[in-house]
Structures are given as C-alpha cells and as structure tokens.
Design a protein around this motif. Structure first.
Motif, mmCIF file in Angstrom:
data_model
loop_
_atom_site.group_PDB
_atom_site.id
_atom_site.type_symbol
_atom_site.label_atom_id
_atom_site.label_comp_id
_atom_site.label_asym_id
_atom_site.label_seq_id
_atom_site.Cartn_x
_atom_site.Cartn_y
_atom_site.Cartn_z
ATOM 1 N N GLU A 38 0.830 -1.207 0.000
ATOM 2 C CA GLU A 38 0.000 0.000 0.000
ATOM 3 C C GLU A 38 0.866 1.260 0.000
ATOM 4 N N GLN A 39 1.946 1.237 0.804
ATOM 5 C CA GLN A 39 2.832 2.398 0.864
ATOM 6 C C GLN A 39 3.847 2.396 -0.278
ATOM 7 N N GLY A 40 3.949 1.289 -0.986
ATOM 8 C CA GLY A 40 4.898 1.215 -2.102
ATOM 9 C C GLY A 40 6.351 1.176 -1.652
ATOM 10 N N VAL A 58 15.825 2.665 13.564
ATOM 11 C CA VAL A 58 16.067 3.383 12.314
ATOM 12 C C VAL A 58 15.390 2.577 11.212
ATOM 13 N N GLN A 59 14.498 3.227 10.477
ATOM 14 C CA GLN A 59 13.764 2.547 9.411
ATOM 15 C C GLN A 59 14.379 2.940 8.066
ATOM 16 N N LEU A 60 14.899 1.954 7.379
ATOM 17 C CA LEU A 60 15.418 2.182 6.027
ATOM 18 C C LEU A 60 14.280 1.896 5.064
ATOM 19 N N ALA A 71 9.709 7.213 -3.671
ATOM 20 C CA ALA A 71 10.339 7.483 -4.967
ATOM 21 C C ALA A 71 10.342 8.981 -5.250
ATOM 22 N N LYS A 72 9.228 9.644 -4.943
ATOM 23 C CA LYS A 72 9.157 11.087 -5.174
ATOM 24 C C LYS A 72 10.160 11.829 -4.288
ATOM 25 N N PHE A 73 10.263 11.389 -3.032
ATOM 26 C CA PHE A 73 11.214 12.026 -2.111
ATOM 27 C C PHE A 73 12.648 11.876 -2.639
ATOM 28 N N ASP A 75 13.610 11.371 -5.733
ATOM 29 C CA ASP A 75 13.789 12.186 -6.947
ATOM 30 C C ASP A 75 14.069 13.632 -6.590
ATOM 31 N N ARG A 76 13.340 14.108 -5.573
ATOM 32 C CA ARG A 76 13.424 15.540 -5.246
ATOM 33 C C ARG A 76 14.646 15.865 -4.388
ATOM 34 N N ASN A 77 14.917 14.977 -3.402
ATOM 35 C CA ASN A 77 15.945 15.325 -2.392
ATOM 36 C C ASN A 77 17.175 14.431 -2.417
ATOM 37 N N LEU A 81 17.097 11.710 5.595
ATOM 38 C CA LEU A 81 16.019 11.602 6.578
ATOM 39 C C LEU A 81 14.704 12.019 5.946
ATOM 40 N N GLN A 82 13.697 11.176 6.079
ATOM 41 C CA GLN A 82 12.419 11.442 5.428
ATOM 42 C C GLN A 82 11.296 11.651 6.433
ATOM 43 N N GLN A 83 11.403 11.024 7.606
ATOM 44 C CA GLN A 83 10.301 11.097 8.566
ATOM 45 C C GLN A 83 10.776 10.865 9.993
ATOM 46 N N LEU A 84 9.942 11.383 10.935
ATOM 47 C CA LEU A 84 10.119 11.173 12.374
ATOM 48 C C LEU A 84 8.832 10.539 12.870
ATOM 49 N N GLY A 113 0.823 -0.002 9.001
ATOM 50 C CA GLY A 113 2.263 0.251 9.000
ATOM 51 C C GLY A 113 3.039 -1.011 9.344
ATOM 52 N N THR A 114 4.317 -0.809 9.623
ATOM 53 C CA THR A 114 5.221 -1.909 9.941
ATOM 54 C C THR A 114 4.656 -2.852 10.993
ATOM 55 N N ALA A 115 4.782 -4.149 10.739
ATOM 56 C CA ALA A 115 4.477 -5.184 11.732
ATOM 57 C C ALA A 115 3.067 -5.047 12.302
ATOM 58 N N PRO A 124 3.819 17.706 6.553
ATOM 59 C CA PRO A 124 5.075 18.352 6.983
ATOM 60 C C PRO A 124 4.967 19.877 7.108
ATOM 61 N N LYS A 125 4.067 20.484 6.345
ATOM 62 C CA LYS A 125 3.930 21.947 6.436
ATOM 63 C C LYS A 125 3.286 22.374 7.747
ATOM 64 N N ASP A 126 2.635 21.430 8.453
ATOM 65 C CA ASP A 126 2.004 21.747 9.736
ATOM 66 C C ASP A 126 2.855 21.307 10.919
ATOM 67 N N VAL A 132 5.814 13.992 10.158
ATOM 68 C CA VAL A 132 5.661 13.289 11.433
ATOM 69 C C VAL A 132 4.676 12.138 11.249
ATOM 70 N N GLU A 133 5.129 10.937 11.574
ATOM 71 C CA GLU A 133 4.255 9.765 11.536
ATOM 72 C C GLU A 133 3.756 9.482 12.945
ATOM 73 N N LEU A 134 2.519 9.057 13.053
ATOM 74 C CA LEU A 134 1.968 8.553 14.320
ATOM 75 C C LEU A 134 1.875 7.036 14.198
HETATM 76 C C1 V0V Z 1 7.426 16.448 1.027
HETATM 77 N N1 V0V Z 1 7.724 17.549 1.723
HETATM 78 C C2 V0V Z 1 8.390 17.182 2.832
HETATM 79 C C3 V0V Z 1 8.499 15.772 2.760
HETATM 80 N N2 V0V Z 1 7.890 15.355 1.634
HETATM 81 N N3 V0V Z 1 8.891 17.895 3.850
HETATM 82 C C4 V0V Z 1 9.519 17.198 4.820
HETATM 83 N N4 V0V Z 1 9.668 15.853 4.817
HETATM 84 C C5 V0V Z 1 9.172 15.109 3.817
HETATM 85 N N5 V0V Z 1 9.315 13.803 3.825
HETATM 86 C C6 V0V Z 1 7.384 18.925 1.389
HETATM 87 C C7 V0V Z 1 7.636 19.239 -0.057
HETATM 88 O O1 V0V Z 1 8.973 19.615 -0.241
HETATM 89 C C8 V0V Z 1 6.672 20.369 -0.301
HETATM 90 O O2 V0V Z 1 7.254 21.580 0.130
HETATM 91 C C9 V0V Z 1 5.496 20.045 0.604
HETATM 92 O O3 V0V Z 1 5.993 19.105 1.565
HETATM 93 C C10 V0V Z 1 4.303 19.408 -0.098
HETATM 94 O O4 V0V Z 1 4.759 18.615 -1.096
HETATM 95 P P1 V0V Z 1 3.803 18.039 -2.214
HETATM 96 O O5 V0V Z 1 4.563 18.047 -3.493
HETATM 97 O O6 V0V Z 1 2.457 18.672 -2.122
HETATM 98 O O7 V0V Z 1 3.596 16.592 -1.744
HETATM 99 P P2 V0V Z 1 4.452 15.326 -2.062
HETATM 100 O O8 V0V Z 1 3.899 14.690 -3.284
HETATM 101 O O9 V0V Z 1 5.908 15.632 -1.983
HETATM 102 O O10 V0V Z 1 4.051 14.396 -0.854
HETATM 103 C C11 V0V Z 1 4.424 14.691 0.442
HETATM 104 C C12 V0V Z 1 3.639 13.782 1.376
HETATM 105 C C13 V0V Z 1 3.879 12.321 0.926
HETATM 106 C C14 V0V Z 1 4.133 14.039 2.763
HETATM 107 C C15 V0V Z 1 2.143 14.109 1.262
HETATM 108 O O11 V0V Z 1 5.273 12.043 0.983
HETATM 109 C C16 V0V Z 1 3.158 11.316 1.727
HETATM 110 O O12 V0V Z 1 1.980 11.030 1.480
HETATM 111 N N6 V0V Z 1 3.822 10.730 2.757
HETATM 112 C C17 V0V Z 1 3.188 9.765 3.651
HETATM 113 C C18 V0V Z 1 3.483 8.360 3.254
HETATM 114 C C19 V0V Z 1 4.935 8.012 3.285
HETATM 115 O O13 V0V Z 1 5.819 8.835 3.441
HETATM 116 N N7 V0V Z 1 5.201 6.684 3.067
HETATM 117 C C20 V0V Z 1 6.514 6.124 3.016
HETATM 118 C C21 V0V Z 1 6.914 5.578 4.319
HETATM 119 P P3 V0V Z 1 7.343 22.865 -0.794
HETATM 120 O O14 V0V Z 1 8.211 22.450 -1.948
HETATM 121 O O15 V0V Z 1 5.907 23.130 -1.175
HETATM 122 O O16 V0V Z 1 7.932 23.913 0.101
HETATM 123 S S1 V0V Z 1 5.971 4.153 4.756
HETATM 124 C C22 V0V Z 1 6.163 3.965 6.443
HETATM 125 O O17 V0V Z 1 6.705 4.935 7.078
HETATM 126 C C23 V0V Z 1 5.750 2.806 7.082
HETATM 127 C C24 V0V Z 1 5.168 1.668 6.333
HETATM 128 C C25 V0V Z 1 5.859 2.685 8.568
HETATM 129 O O18 V0V Z 1 6.526 3.498 9.189
HETATM 130 O O19 V0V Z 1 5.242 1.762 9.136
#
Ligand code: V0V
Length: 141
Positions: A38-40, A58-60, A71-73, A75-77, A81-84, A113-115, A124-126, A132-134
């Motif tokens: 689901e999360q890809g 630490v989650q890789l 993938a989008k992250f 490409d862009r960055n 570090l992607q999340q807390l 999510g995991t497990a 992230p803008k808020d 921030v993940e819960l």
């Molecule tokens: C994007 N932005 C970030 C960011 N990703 N800022 C900080 N940290 C990040 N990781 C910024 C981006 O530069 C933009 O800023 C702004 O947020 C909005 O970007 P956007 O283009 O509208 O949105 P996207 O397409 O970049 O998507 C961002 C979000 C997306 C956060 C909506 O990454 C998402 O849905 N994340 C949640 C799911 C996820 O991350 N899954 C993978 C881990 P400017 O340029 O406007 O200033 S899975 C996982 O963690 C699991 C399974 C687990 O823990 O159990």
C-alpha cells in the motif's frame, strides 16, 4: 500524546546496500523487514545490539514503485532523513487531538504500518517542515 520516539525513517534507493552500510559502519542489526504494498515500500527496521525491545529504531525505506512517496522524495531530495515517527497508544485519539489543534492529517483513517501497526502522518507543512508519523504498535501477544 506521544509515549516514545518510535523510529526515524531514511529514504534509500537500494535497501540491501543500505542495510549493509548501517550494519558494517554502525553495527546496527535488522530487527524486522517487510514489503508494504500500500505504501509502495520495502523497508527494514534496524536496531542497536543490546537495545531493549521497544527502543527507537532506524527505518530504512526503499521505493517499490515510481509513484510511491519514497520514490518522489528520492527524486526531489536524494537519500536522507524522510520522517520522524512518534509512538502513541491510540492513533485515533492522537489524530483527533492534533486535528483540534488545526494540524492536517494525511489520511482520514489509519492505515497499516510496519508489523501490523496502525499509522497516519501529519502534513510536513504543519509540523515545522518535518513529516511526522503517528504509530500505534500492534498488540504484543
Ligand atoms: C514532502 N515535503 C516534505 C516531505 N515530503 N517535507 C519534509 N519531509 C518530507 N518527507 C514537502 C515538499 O517539499 C513540499 O514543500 C510540501 O511538503 C508538499 O509537497 P507536495 O509536493 O504537495 O507533496 P508530495 O507529493 O511531496 O508528498 C508529500 C507527502 C507524501 C508528505 C504528502 O510524501 C506522503 O503522502 N507521505 C506519507 C506516506 C509516506 O511517506 N510513506 C513512506 C513511508 P514545498 O516544496 O511546497 O515547500 S511508509 C512507512 O513509514 C511505514 C510503512 C511505517 O513506518 O510503518
């Protein structure tokens, strides 16, 4: 609201290479690994040897598909570090409390999510530019 720092997530292009790097460089070991369709993502939870169960990990995280958030992250960055992730005991209660403060949650309902954990994310803008993940962990039996 938060009971612990559950993990920090690092976006990586190649999961096996990243696991080897963190093992050989820092001595971390794989605590858990899985694919989350689901999360890809393919992901591995790494821990320091000797850490108690439940210590911060630490989650890789590597992309499974081009349209995934990771993938989008990347490409862009590039890798980094992607999340807390904050641990909570009740993800719905945490979501309501944060919504009341005006923060946007990414999902209307918790996702898997995991497990077997239940997760959601604060935009992230808020949260000061931090994704921030819960995490409500699955019950341990
Ligand atoms: C994007 N932005 C970030 C960011 N990703 N800022 C900080 N940290 C990040 N990781 C910024 C981006 O530069 C933009 O800023 C702004 O947020 C909005 O970007 P956007 O283009 O509208 O949105 P996207 O397409 O970049 O998507 C961002 C979000 C997306 C956060 C909506 O990454 C998402 O849905 N994340 C949640 C799911 C996820 O991350 N899954 C993978 C881990 P400017 O340029 O406007 O200033 S899975 C996982 O963690 C699991 C399974 C687990 O823990 O159990």
């Amino acid at each position: 609201l938060v009971t612990a720092i559950d993990h920090v997530g690092i976006a990586v292009p190649d999961l096996d290479a990243a696991i080897a790097f963190h093992r050989d460089t820092f001595g971390l070991e794989v605590a858990h690994s899985e694919v989350n369709e689901e999360q890809g993502v393919r992901e591995a939870m790494m821990r320091a040897p000797g850490d108690a169960t439940g210590a911060t990990q630490v989650q890789l995280i590597a992309p499974l598909r081009e349209d995934s958030a990771i993938a989008k992250f990347l490409d862009r960055n590039g890798p980094g570090l992607q999340q807390l992730a904050y641990r909570v005991t009740d993800v719905e209660a945490a979501m309501s409390a944060l919504r009341e403060k005006g923060l946007r949650l990414l999902y209307g309902e918790p996702r898997r999510g995991t497990a077997g954990s239940r997760i959601n994310f604060v935009h992230p803008k808020d949260a000061g530019g931090v994704l921030v993940e819960l995490v409500e962990p699955a019950e341990v039996h």
